[in-house]
Every structure is written in C-alpha cells, then in structure tokens.
Write an enzyme that holds these catalytic residues in place. Sequence first.
Site, PDB file in Angstrom:
ATOM      1  N   SER A 144      19.591  -1.798  10.253  1.00 41.70           N
ATOM      2  CA  SER A 144      18.742  -2.310  11.317  1.00 41.70           C
ATOM      3  C   SER A 144      18.126  -1.170  12.133  1.00 41.70           C
ATOM      4  O   SER A 144      17.389  -0.352  11.611  1.00 41.70           O
ATOM      5  CB  SER A 144      19.538  -3.274  12.193  1.00 41.70           C
ATOM      6  N   GLU A 238      14.601 -12.895   7.116  1.00 41.52           N
ATOM      7  CA  GLU A 238      14.633 -12.082   8.333  1.00 41.52           C
ATOM      8  C   GLU A 238      13.245 -11.585   8.710  1.00 41.52           C
ATOM      9  O   GLU A 238      12.367 -11.417   7.855  1.00 41.52           O
ATOM     10  CB  GLU A 238      15.590 -10.911   8.181  1.00 41.52           C
ATOM     11  N   HIS A 268      19.448 -10.950   8.041  1.00 40.34           N
ATOM     12  CA  HIS A 268      19.413  -9.558   8.482  1.00 40.34           C
ATOM     13  C   HIS A 268      20.769  -8.879   8.244  1.00 40.34           C
ATOM     14  O   HIS A 268      21.819  -9.435   8.554  1.00 40.34           O
ATOM     15  CB  HIS A 268      19.059  -9.538   9.967  1.00 40.34           C
TER      16      HIS A 268
END
Length: 298
Positions: A144, A238, A268
């Site tokens: 991320s 996502e 995600h």
Amino acid sequence: MPGIIASIIMSSMMKGKPNNTRYRPRDYEAVREQARKNSTRLSLPPNTLREKTPYGYWFCRPDSNRQKVIFYIHGGGFNSGSAEYSFNMARNFCKTSDYAVFNVEYRLAPEHPFPAGLEDCFRAYEWMLEKGVRGRDMVLAGDSAGGNLVFALALYLRELGIEMPAGLCGISPVGTLDESLPSRKERVDRDCIIGADFTEEMQITYIRDYDVKNPYLSPIYGDFTGLPPIWMCVGTEEVFYDDAFALRDAAQSKGIQVELLIGKGLCHVYPMFPDRQSTKAIKSMRSFIERCLLPLND
C-alpha cells in the site's frame, strides 16, 4: 475468485467501512493503537527473533544471513502502522536463514507529513549500506503506502547515484496520490478498505503544499530508467487497481522487467488474507525475491 474465508472477511470489513465522501479528521493515535492490538494476535514463526534497531526491526532466524535483506516498508496510509507491529507480511519470509527481513520504521502523518517518511526510509537504507550490506543484496518491498515508498525510494536512490537494490516488490502499491486513474472512483464501492475520502485525506494530512505529481509522492509520473526488476500484485476489488498497471507501464516503457499478479475478486493487500490466491502470491513473491538475492553465481 476468493474462497469462503476471504469472502467472509471482506464482507465483514465492507459492512464496517465508513461511508465518508469527504475527509473527516480522525484520531490517528487510536487507529495506530488498534492496529497494534490486531497485530499482536499473530505470533512470530518458531525460531524467529524480533530485534529492535534505531531504524526498525529485524525479523529473522537467529542464524540468518543479514547481508541478504528484504527491506520492508509497511503500509497504513502514511498515517498508521509501524515496523514492529506490521510483521504480517514479514512473517511469511522468516522461514529461511538465507536472508533476513528488516521492517523499516518511519515517521507518520499528519504529525510528520511528506517528505519525512521518505527521508527516514532513505536513512535506513544508508544505514544498511554503512553496515556493509550491498545494494544488490537488498530487495525493497512494501504494501500500500509502503509500496508507494518503495518506488519513491528507488527513484530517489537513482537520482542520487546510490547503489540500487536488486529488486522492487509492491503489494497493492499506491502509484499516485491524485485521482487521475479511473479505478479510484469506479471501484470505491467495491473496495472494503479504502474510502472515497482517501485523496482529500492525503492532500490535507500528507501532501500539504507539495505538487501531487512530484514522483516521490506519485511515482507513476517518474522516469523509471535504471530501476531494477519489479514484482507486484493487486486485487480486482480495490481502488488502487489501476495504480499497479500504471506503474507497470511506466517501468516497461523503460525496458524494466515487471511481474504483475492479479487477485481476482480480492481486496487491497490481499496476500495478508487467508486464501489460495494469497498463497500463490506469497510463493510468487518469495520466488522473485530469492532470484534477486540468491543468484546462482553469487
């Protein structure tokens, strides 16, 4: 498609996801504390140590080769997570003594906006070099926001002429902090983690007065010339789905080798969830890392 357990988890997360269309200030200390509590429910693999340093934590077997390193940068939206408590991914790579995992600690927004996090990652990389670890004996990896910092750090190292790592790994990497990519809006109702207020939150708490198209904030706008091979994975459900493809295109346009794995029906940072596709992604990532760190002629 995801298995039953992953589907149940994602469904539960979707029900608890805030439906904010505009950014509302949050208690980030409370968010971090909850993440810490969640992470402590997972134990380290057997015969694995957690060792604190000024720049983060080693996660490895006692006899691991610390001259071969997975340099891991945690996610958390630039405002949560930590090196100590984000070993969910690191624990997947602590099963060998051929290399060690180092989880980097960096300052978090909004108390420490950009470029504090990138500066700290750079200092940790310099520290590794000072300890005698060669750049070509490290793989930068992150999930991320940590994936964003992986690419930003690689671009920064290249700009400074510092020895590059052997490879880059991005798990659902954030390629840009603007809304230029279609999946940011098209998939927000399918994403069980990231909300519609993400871009505004980043502008207020992290970017501040910088240009969002600065490559150290949004790596898709950078020149990937000279970067090492790249491995990435992303879930179809996502908002950062298009980010992975934009990063891939930016790299491939400069002749950089890229592996991109797609988690169908998954969310995600899906490798952190129990699922057969997650297992496949971890094995693929481990294989990439070992090809980078353990070449036959080394």
